[in-house]
Design a protein around this motif. Structure first.
Motif, mmCIF file in Angstrom:
data_model
loop_
_atom_site.group_PDB
_atom_site.id
_atom_site.type_symbol
_atom_site.label_atom_id
_atom_site.label_comp_id
_atom_site.label_asym_id
_atom_site.label_seq_id
_atom_site.Cartn_x
_atom_site.Cartn_y
_atom_site.Cartn_z
ATOM 1 N N GLY A 192 32.396 7.463 -33.530
ATOM 2 C CA GLY A 192 32.644 6.394 -32.570
ATOM 3 C C GLY A 192 31.891 6.559 -31.272
ATOM 4 O O GLY A 192 32.037 5.738 -30.354
ATOM 5 N N ARG A 193 31.075 7.601 -31.161
ATOM 6 C CA ARG A 193 30.321 7.837 -29.926
ATOM 7 C C ARG A 193 29.015 7.049 -29.921
ATOM 8 O O ARG A 193 28.400 6.839 -30.966
ATOM 9 N N THR A 194 28.597 6.651 -28.734
ATOM 10 C CA THR A 194 27.307 5.996 -28.569
ATOM 11 C C THR A 194 26.228 7.063 -28.436
ATOM 12 O O THR A 194 26.278 7.905 -27.536
ATOM 13 N N GLU A 195 25.276 7.054 -29.353
ATOM 14 C CA GLU A 195 24.192 8.042 -29.355
ATOM 15 C C GLU A 195 22.909 7.396 -28.852
ATOM 16 O O GLU A 195 22.484 6.356 -29.355
ATOM 17 N N ILE A 196 22.299 7.993 -27.832
ATOM 18 C CA ILE A 196 21.034 7.497 -27.274
ATOM 19 C C ILE A 196 19.892 8.340 -27.831
ATOM 20 O O ILE A 196 19.981 9.569 -27.904
ATOM 21 N N TYR A 197 18.836 7.683 -28.250
ATOM 22 C CA TYR A 197 17.685 8.398 -28.795
ATOM 23 C C TYR A 197 16.394 7.714 -28.347
ATOM 24 O O TYR A 197 16.418 6.590 -27.836
ATOM 25 N N GLN A 198 15.295 8.403 -28.538
ATOM 26 C CA GLN A 198 13.989 7.869 -28.167
ATOM 27 C C GLN A 198 13.018 8.013 -29.332
ATOM 28 O O GLN A 198 12.754 9.123 -29.798
ATOM 29 N N ALA A 199 12.532 6.885 -29.823
ATOM 30 C CA ALA A 199 11.500 6.905 -30.862
ATOM 31 C C ALA A 199 10.163 7.239 -30.209
ATOM 32 O O ALA A 199 9.710 6.525 -29.318
ATOM 33 N N ARG A 200 9.555 8.317 -30.637
ATOM 34 C CA ARG A 200 8.306 8.794 -30.039
ATOM 35 C C ARG A 200 7.145 8.626 -31.023
ATOM 36 O O ARG A 200 7.343 8.400 -32.202
ATOM 37 N N ARG A 201 5.931 8.743 -30.504
ATOM 38 C CA ARG A 201 4.710 8.682 -31.320
ATOM 39 C C ARG A 201 4.725 7.476 -32.261
ATOM 40 O O ARG A 201 4.543 7.592 -33.473
ATOM 41 N N VAL A 202 4.924 6.312 -31.672
ATOM 42 C CA VAL A 202 5.034 5.083 -32.448
ATOM 43 C C VAL A 202 3.718 4.772 -33.165
ATOM 44 O O VAL A 202 3.711 4.291 -34.298
ATOM 45 N N GLY A 203 2.597 5.034 -32.515
ATOM 46 C CA GLY A 203 1.302 4.795 -33.145
ATOM 47 C C GLY A 203 1.114 5.619 -34.404
ATOM 48 O O GLY A 203 0.648 5.120 -35.434
ATOM 49 N N LEU A 204 1.497 6.887 -34.340
ATOM 50 C CA LEU A 204 1.427 7.750 -35.518
ATOM 51 C C LEU A 204 2.357 7.232 -36.601
ATOM 52 O O LEU A 204 2.011 7.221 -37.788
ATOM 53 N N GLY A 205 3.552 6.801 -36.202
ATOM 54 C CA GLY A 205 4.503 6.262 -37.167
ATOM 55 C C GLY A 205 3.966 5.051 -37.893
ATOM 56 O O GLY A 205 4.151 4.888 -39.105
ATOM 57 N N ALA A 206 3.267 4.171 -37.161
ATOM 58 C CA ALA A 206 2.693 2.976 -37.779
ATOM 59 C C ALA A 206 1.603 3.354 -38.782
ATOM 60 O O ALA A 206 1.502 2.763 -39.866
ATOM 61 N N ALA A 207 0.789 4.347 -38.431
ATOM 62 C CA ALA A 207 -0.273 4.783 -39.340
ATOM 63 C C ALA A 207 0.324 5.369 -40.625
ATOM 64 O O ALA A 207 -0.148 5.079 -41.734
ATOM 65 N N ILE A 208 1.374 6.169 -40.488
ATOM 66 C CA ILE A 208 2.003 6.750 -41.671
ATOM 67 C C ILE A 208 2.714 5.679 -42.485
ATOM 68 O O ILE A 208 2.765 5.747 -43.719
ATOM 69 N N PRO A 214 14.386 16.132 -29.162
ATOM 70 C CA PRO A 214 14.115 16.417 -27.751
ATOM 71 C C PRO A 214 14.905 15.464 -26.859
ATOM 72 O O PRO A 214 15.326 14.395 -27.290
ATOM 73 N N PRO A 215 15.136 15.840 -25.593
ATOM 74 C CA PRO A 215 15.889 14.962 -24.695
ATOM 75 C C PRO A 215 15.160 13.652 -24.437
ATOM 76 O O PRO A 215 13.928 13.582 -24.489
ATOM 77 N N VAL A 216 15.932 12.611 -24.145
ATOM 78 C CA VAL A 216 15.362 11.293 -23.864
ATOM 79 C C VAL A 216 14.662 11.311 -22.520
ATOM 80 O O VAL A 216 15.189 11.831 -21.533
ATOM 81 N N ASP A 217 13.455 10.768 -22.474
ATOM 82 C CA ASP A 217 12.677 10.673 -21.235
ATOM 83 C C ASP A 217 12.367 9.199 -20.989
ATOM 84 O O ASP A 217 11.473 8.633 -21.596
ATOM 85 N N GLU A 218 13.109 8.584 -20.090
ATOM 86 C CA GLU A 218 12.931 7.158 -19.822
ATOM 87 C C GLU A 218 11.606 6.877 -19.123
ATOM 88 O O GLU A 218 11.144 5.749 -19.087
ATOM 89 N N ASP A 219 10.987 7.909 -18.540
ATOM 90 C CA ASP A 219 9.728 7.721 -17.809
ATOM 91 C C ASP A 219 8.563 8.333 -18.569
ATOM 92 O O ASP A 219 7.699 8.986 -18.006
ATOM 93 N N ASP A 220 8.566 8.136 -19.901
ATOM 94 C CA ASP A 220 7.477 8.725 -20.699
ATOM 95 C C ASP A 220 6.222 7.905 -20.517
ATOM 96 O O ASP A 220 6.161 6.965 -19.729
ATOM 97 N N ASP A 221 5.181 8.250 -21.276
ATOM 98 C CA ASP A 221 3.870 7.620 -21.104
ATOM 99 C C ASP A 221 3.714 6.321 -21.875
ATOM 100 O O ASP A 221 2.608 5.805 -22.019
ATOM 101 N N GLY A 222 4.791 5.789 -22.396
ATOM 102 C CA GLY A 222 4.712 4.536 -23.152
ATOM 103 C C GLY A 222 4.524 4.733 -24.633
ATOM 104 O O GLY A 222 4.386 3.767 -25.374
ATOM 105 N N SER A 223 4.505 5.994 -25.109
ATOM 106 C CA SER A 223 4.283 6.258 -26.528
ATOM 107 C C SER A 223 5.549 6.123 -27.362
ATOM 108 O O SER A 223 5.509 6.281 -28.569
ATOM 109 N N GLY A 224 6.674 5.830 -26.714
ATOM 110 C CA GLY A 224 7.921 5.652 -27.445
ATOM 111 C C GLY A 224 8.848 4.734 -26.682
ATOM 112 O O GLY A 224 8.520 4.261 -25.594
ATOM 113 N N PHE A 225 10.034 4.472 -27.241
ATOM 114 C CA PHE A 225 11.006 3.642 -26.529
ATOM 115 C C PHE A 225 12.415 4.115 -26.831
ATOM 116 O O PHE A 225 12.687 4.735 -27.848
ATOM 117 N N VAL A 226 13.317 3.795 -25.908
ATOM 118 C CA VAL A 226 14.685 4.288 -25.958
ATOM 119 C C VAL A 226 15.595 3.236 -26.571
ATOM 120 O O VAL A 226 15.460 2.041 -26.312
#
Length: 275
Positions: free
Chosen positions: A147-163, A126-138
């Motif tokens: 050689g291209r710079t790729e921007i991504y956003q890790a989402r659902r960090v809490g779920l990731g930690a549980a898994i 999904p597209p990067v949302d810099e103004d998300d609810d704090g559930s992920g980071f860019v």
């Protein structure tokens, strides 16, 4: 050919493959040591954990220096994974070796099916949302093949930690390092690019496996004569794999993983059903 030399050569391949796809090599080391060389499953798992640690320590510096491994995400997830690894190491002492073989076979089957689906039906993040609810980071990285710079956003960090806790638990039970769950979790559930997921998983493996290895060492199930050739082989293979990973297609690696996982899943089911 001596069993120690066979273990070394197999570990070279396992370390290279493990560093390529972020799994640590345990998926190859454990079945070979237990099925082909006839070692007890728990001794094979203990030696594999040492190999997983060696994979991480050998390959991850290159990924970190290149800015591909996400250290912030990795440090967050490895805390949960290391705790899960400690719990898994303690639990393994209560389970029969044939039960561990069955669990390993089921794990291999599930991971192979997941990787096959990823090849056939790739999904765009999904597209990067810099103004998300704090559930992920860019974050971002430089894709080595373009050689291209790729921007991504890790989402659902809490779920990731549980898994990751579950992944660490499986690492302690089966000696696979937890990467078999961490990589698809980061890629599919958290929308982290596959290359970042594999390198970050490799970065996390040492801490996760060390938590479990301590338990096996304390219980006397870690055989230094078996672990030494495994560790040496993995160090050699992981360094080569870290270099190759910057040039190879991830789909090609997924396909290779599907084949290897399927072959060894059959072997582990045979060990469970055997006399």
């Amino acid at each position: 050919m001596s069993p120690a030399l066979i273990a070394f050569l197999v570990s070279v391949g396992a370390g290279g493959f493990g560093s390529l796809v972020g799994i640590g090599g345990g998926l190859i080391i454990v079945p070979v040591l237990s099925i082909a060389l006839g070692h007890d499953v728990k001794a094979a798992i203990a030696a594999s954990l040492i190999g997983v640690i060696a994979t991480s320590l050998s390959a991850s510096p290159r990924f970190v220096r290149g800015g591909i491994a996400d250290r912030r995400l990795g440090l967050l997830l490895l805390v949960a994974a290391a705790f899960g690894g400690l719990v898994g190491g303690l639990t393994a002492g209560l389970l029969d070796g044939r039960v561990l073989a069955l669990l390993f076979g089921l794990l291999l089957t599930g991971v192979a099916l997941h990787m096959l689906r990823q090849i056939q039906h790739p999904t765009a993040p999904p597209p990067v949302d810099e103004d998300d609810d704090g559930s992920g980071f860019v974050s971002s990285y430089v894709e080595p093949t373009s050689g291209r710079t790729e921007i991504y956003q890790a989402r659902r960090v809490g779920l990731g930690a549980a898994i990751s806790f579950v992944a660490g638990n499986i690492s302690g039970l089966l000696g696979v390092g937890g990467g078999v769950i961490n990589v698809p979790t980061m890629n599919v559930a958290m929308h982290v690019p596959m290359r970042v997921a594999t390198t970050t998983s490799t970065y996390m493996l040492a801490a996760t496996a060390a938590a479990s290895a301590v338990v096996y060492l304390a219980s006397g199930q870690l055989d230094p004569l078996l672990a030494a050739p495994v560790a040496l082989g993995v160090i050699v293979g992981a360094r080569v794999g870290a270099r190759l990973s910057m040039h190879l297609s991830q789909d090609a690696l997924r396909l290779a993983f599907v084949v290897v996982a399927a072959v060894f899943a059959i072997g582990m089911f045979g060990q469970f059903l055997g006399p």
